[in-house]
Design an enzyme around this catalytic site. Structure first.
Site, PDB file in Angstrom:
ATOM      1  CE1 TYR A 263      -1.416  -5.748   2.264  1.00  0.00           C
ATOM      2  CE2 TYR A 263      -0.944  -4.143   3.982  1.00  0.00           C
ATOM      3  CZ  TYR A 263      -0.516  -5.098   3.096  1.00  0.00           C
ATOM      4  OH  TYR A 263       0.814  -5.427   3.039  1.00  0.00           O
TER       5      TYR A 263
ATOM      6  CB  SER B  94       2.669  -5.922   6.703  1.00  0.00           C
ATOM      7  OG  SER B  94       2.631  -4.529   6.816  1.00  0.00           O
TER       8      SER B  94
ATOM      9  CE  LYS C 229       0.145  -8.890   3.668  1.00  0.00           C
ATOM     10  NZ  LYS C 229       0.627  -9.961   2.771  1.00  0.00           N
TER      11      LYS C 229
HETATM   12  C1  WQD Z   1       4.872   6.258   4.041  1.00  0.00           C
HETATM   13  C2  WQD Z   1       4.818   7.659   4.611  1.00  0.00           C
HETATM   14  C3  WQD Z   1       2.685   8.732   4.376  1.00  0.00           C
HETATM   15  C4  WQD Z   1       2.612   9.030   0.052  1.00  0.00           C
HETATM   16  C5  WQD Z   1       1.824   0.970   3.763  1.00  0.00           C
HETATM   17  C6  WQD Z   1       1.305  -0.315   4.370  1.00  0.00           C
HETATM   18  C7  WQD Z   1       2.414  -1.284   4.583  1.00  0.00           C
HETATM   19  C8  WQD Z   1       3.119  -1.548   3.300  1.00  0.00           C
HETATM   20  C9  WQD Z   1       3.566  -0.266   2.664  1.00  0.00           C
HETATM   21  C10 WQD Z   1       2.442  -2.903   1.418  1.00  0.00           C
HETATM   22  C11 WQD Z   1       3.516   7.948   5.374  1.00  0.00           C
HETATM   23  C12 WQD Z   1       3.750   9.461   3.591  1.00  0.00           C
HETATM   24  C13 WQD Z   1       2.984   8.761   1.353  1.00  0.00           C
HETATM   25  C14 WQD Z   1       2.558  10.379  -0.388  1.00  0.00           C
HETATM   26  C15 WQD Z   1       3.297  11.084   1.792  1.00  0.00           C
HETATM   27  N1  WQD Z   1       2.190  -2.236   2.454  1.00  0.00           N
HETATM   28  N2  WQD Z   1       3.333   9.764   2.214  1.00  0.00           N
HETATM   29  N3  WQD Z   1       2.931  11.349   0.503  1.00  0.00           N
HETATM   30  O1  WQD Z   1       1.518   3.805   4.825  1.00  0.00           O
HETATM   31  O2  WQD Z   1       3.806   3.464   5.849  1.00  0.00           O
HETATM   32  O3  WQD Z   1       2.709   1.600   4.677  1.00  0.00           O
HETATM   33  O4  WQD Z   1       2.478   0.642   2.566  1.00  0.00           O
HETATM   34  O5  WQD Z   1       2.350  -3.317   0.503  1.00  0.00           O
HETATM   35  O6  WQD Z   1       1.907  -2.452   5.096  1.00  0.00           O
HETATM   36  O7  WQD Z   1       0.670  -0.031   5.591  1.00  0.00           O
HETATM   37  O8  WQD Z   1       3.581   3.482   3.358  1.00  0.00           O
HETATM   38  O9  WQD Z   1       4.606   4.621   1.429  1.00  0.00           O
HETATM   39  O10 WQD Z   1       2.111   4.819   1.792  1.00  0.00           O
HETATM   40  O11 WQD Z   1       3.663   6.007   3.334  1.00  0.00           O
HETATM   41  O12 WQD Z   1       3.614  12.016   2.547  1.00  0.00           O
HETATM   42  O13 WQD Z   1       2.198  10.680  -1.526  1.00  0.00           O
HETATM   43  O14 WQD Z   1       4.839   8.586   3.520  1.00  0.00           O
HETATM   44  O15 WQD Z   1       1.811   9.655   4.979  1.00  0.00           O
HETATM   45  O16 WQD Z   1       3.829   8.774   6.460  1.00  0.00           O
HETATM   46  P1  WQD Z   1       2.834   3.183   4.776  1.00  0.00           P
HETATM   47  P2  WQD Z   1       3.474   4.719   2.377  1.00  0.00           P
END
Ligand code: WQD
Length: 344
Positions: free
Chosen positions: A152, A127, A156
Site C-alpha cells: 500500500y 500519505s 503511494k
Molecule cells: C494508529 C495507531 C496502532 C488499531 C495507517 C496507514 C496510513 C493511513 C491510516 C490509510 C498505531 C494503534 C490501531 C488498534 C491500536 N492509511 N492501534 N489498536 O497505522 O498509523 O496508519 O492507516 O488509509 O497511511 O499507514 O493507523 O489507525 O491503524 O493505527 O493500538 O486496534 O493506533 O498500533 O500506533 P496507522 P492506525
C-alpha cells in the site's frame, strides 16, 4: 472559473466529506465510485448536509472506457480529486497484485485522459506513510522518502513519482500531492462518516466499536515504545479539516496560484498524540469508557510521527481547526448513528 470537479472514490470516508466541502464552496461535483468499500446511501447523507445531490457514476476507474464515457457525458470538468484506491495496509501485504493493479491503473488512466478532456488540476491523496520511520519529528515535506513497509505504502510512493514524471514530460496538467497523517472523526451532523468493512484495522473505528459494545475490547498495540507513555504517537487530523485542504488545493491550481506545476503539502495538525492519550480524550469528551488492554506491538508500526504543517498553513492558507475533543465527539455520534440505522 469552471467549477466542475470529478471526485473519484467520492462515496468513501474522505471523498464524501470532501464532496460536502466542495459543494459548500460552490463547486459542482461528479462522483465516480465502484461501491467496493462504500454505498449509495452516502449520496443521501451528502444531500441532507448540503441540499445538493452530486452527479453519480457507478463505475471503476481502472476501466478507461468508463472514464471516456464519463468525460463525454459530463463535459467541462476542470479538476480531479483522486481518492479511488485500495487502502488497507494489511490486505496489501496479502494481495499485492490487487493493490499495484488498482492504485497504479487508476492513476495512469486519469493522467492519460486529463489533457484529452481539458482537465488541468489534479489532487492526489498521498500519505505520511511515504516517510517511513522519521529521523526527526515534526516531519517536513523535504524529509527523505524511505523504503515503504507495505505494498500500500509503495503504491503511494510510486504514484507520487508517476505524477512527477508525467509533469516533467511536458503534460499541461498541474498537481498537488496531499500527504495525509491519520484522518479520524466524522461530519458533525453525523450524516456521513467512516463505514469500515468487517473488523476495523484502524484505531478510531475499532475504538468506537469497542465503546458501543460491538467489539469486546480495544487492543492497544504496545506500551513499550520510546515515547512518554510507551504507546505510539500519531498526528490525528479531523476529516472535515482534511476535506477543506482539498478545496484549498483545488482553488490554488484553478486560480493559477501554484508556484510550480507539482506541489506537495503535509496535511496534519502539527501535534503528536499517543494512542493512550487519544483513548483518554474520547472518554473525557463523551463520558464513555473504552474497554481496552495492552497487547504486543503490531508488526510494521512506526513508533512516532507527526507533521510539520507550516507549508500548508502558509502557502495553502489551510490550518487544522477542530479540537481533539470535538473530533472524538463526532466519531462517537457517528457510531451511535450507525447503531440507530441498524448498521452496527
Ligand atoms: C494508529 C495507531 C496502532 C488499531 C495507517 C496507514 C496510513 C493511513 C491510516 C490509510 C498505531 C494503534 C490501531 C488498534 C491500536 N492509511 N492501534 N489498536 O497505522 O498509523 O496508519 O492507516 O488509509 O497511511 O499507514 O493507523 O489507525 O491503524 O493505527 O493500538 O486496534 O493506533 O498500533 O500506533 P496507522 P492506525
Amino acid at each position: 472559473m469552471n467549477k466542475k470537479i470529478l471526485v473519484t472514490g467520492g462515496l468513501g470516508f474522505i471523498g464524501s466529506h470532501t464532496t460536502v466541502e466542495l459543494q459548500n464552496a460552490g463547486y459542482e461535483v461528479v462522483i465516480i465510485d465502484n461501491l467496493s468499500n462504500s454505498n449509495r446511501d452516502v449520496l443521501d447523507g451528502i444531500e441532507r448536509i448540503t441540499g445538493m445531490r452530486p452527479a453519480f457514476v457507478e463505475g471503476d476507474c481502472t476501466n478507461i472506457n468508463t472514464l471516456h464515457q464519463l468525460f463525454k457525458e459530463h463535459q467541462g470538468i476542470s479538476g480531479i480529486i483522486n481518492f479511488a484506491a485500495s487502502k488497507a495496509v494489511n490486505e496489501s501485504v496479502q494481495k499485492p497484485i490487487l493493490y499495484y493493479r488498482n492504485n497504479l491503473n487508476i492513476l495512469l488512466n486519469l493522467l492519460d485522459l486529463m489533457p484529452t478532456y481539458g482537465v488541468t488540476g489534479f489532487v492526489f491523496s498521498s500519505s505520511c506513510t511515504v516517510y517511513g520511520e522519521p529521523d526527526k519529528n515534526p516531519i517536513t515535506e523535504d524529509a527523505p522518502i524511505k523504503k515503504a513497509t507495505s505494498p500500500y505504502g509503495a503504491t503511494k510512493q510510486i504514484c507520487e513519482d508517476i505524477i512527477a514524471d508525467v509533469i516533467k514530460s511536458g503534460s499541461p496538467i498541474k498537481a498537488i500531492l496531499l500527504r495525509y497523517f491519520n484522518p479520524i472523526g466524522a461530519h458533525p451532523s453525523a450524516e456521513i462518516g467512516e463505514l469500515p468493512n468487517g473488523v476495523p484495522q484502524n484505531l478510531v473505528p475499532y475504538l468506537t466499536q469497542a465503546a458501543i459494545g460491538v467489539r469486546k475490547e480495544l487492543s492497544v498495540f504496545g506500551d513499550d515504545y520510546n515515547t512518554p507513555d510507551g504507546s505510539c504517537i500519531r498526528d490525528f487530523i479531523n476529516v472535515v479539516d482534511l476535506a477543506k485542504a482539498h478545496v484549498a488545493a483545488l482553488d490554488r491550481m484553478l486560480e493559477n496560484r501554484s508556484e510550480s506545476p507539482l506541489e506537495v503539502f503535509n496535511i496534519g495538525t502539527g501535534c503528536g498524540l499517543s494512542v493512550l492519550q487519544l483513548i483518554d480524550a474520547f472518554e473525557r469528551a463523551n463520558g464513555v469508557k473504552v474497554p481496552h488492554k495492552i497487547v504486543g506491538r503490531r508488526a510494521g508500526d512506526i513508533e512516532q510521527i507527526w507533521a510539520d504543517p507550516t507549508r500548508a498553513n502558509e502557502v495553502l492558507g489551510w490550518r487544522a481547526e477542530a479540537s481533539v475533543d470535538d473530533t472524538m465527539r463526532s466519531a462517537w455520534n457517528w457510531q451511535k448513528r450507525l447503531r440507530e440505522r441498524g448498521l452496527m
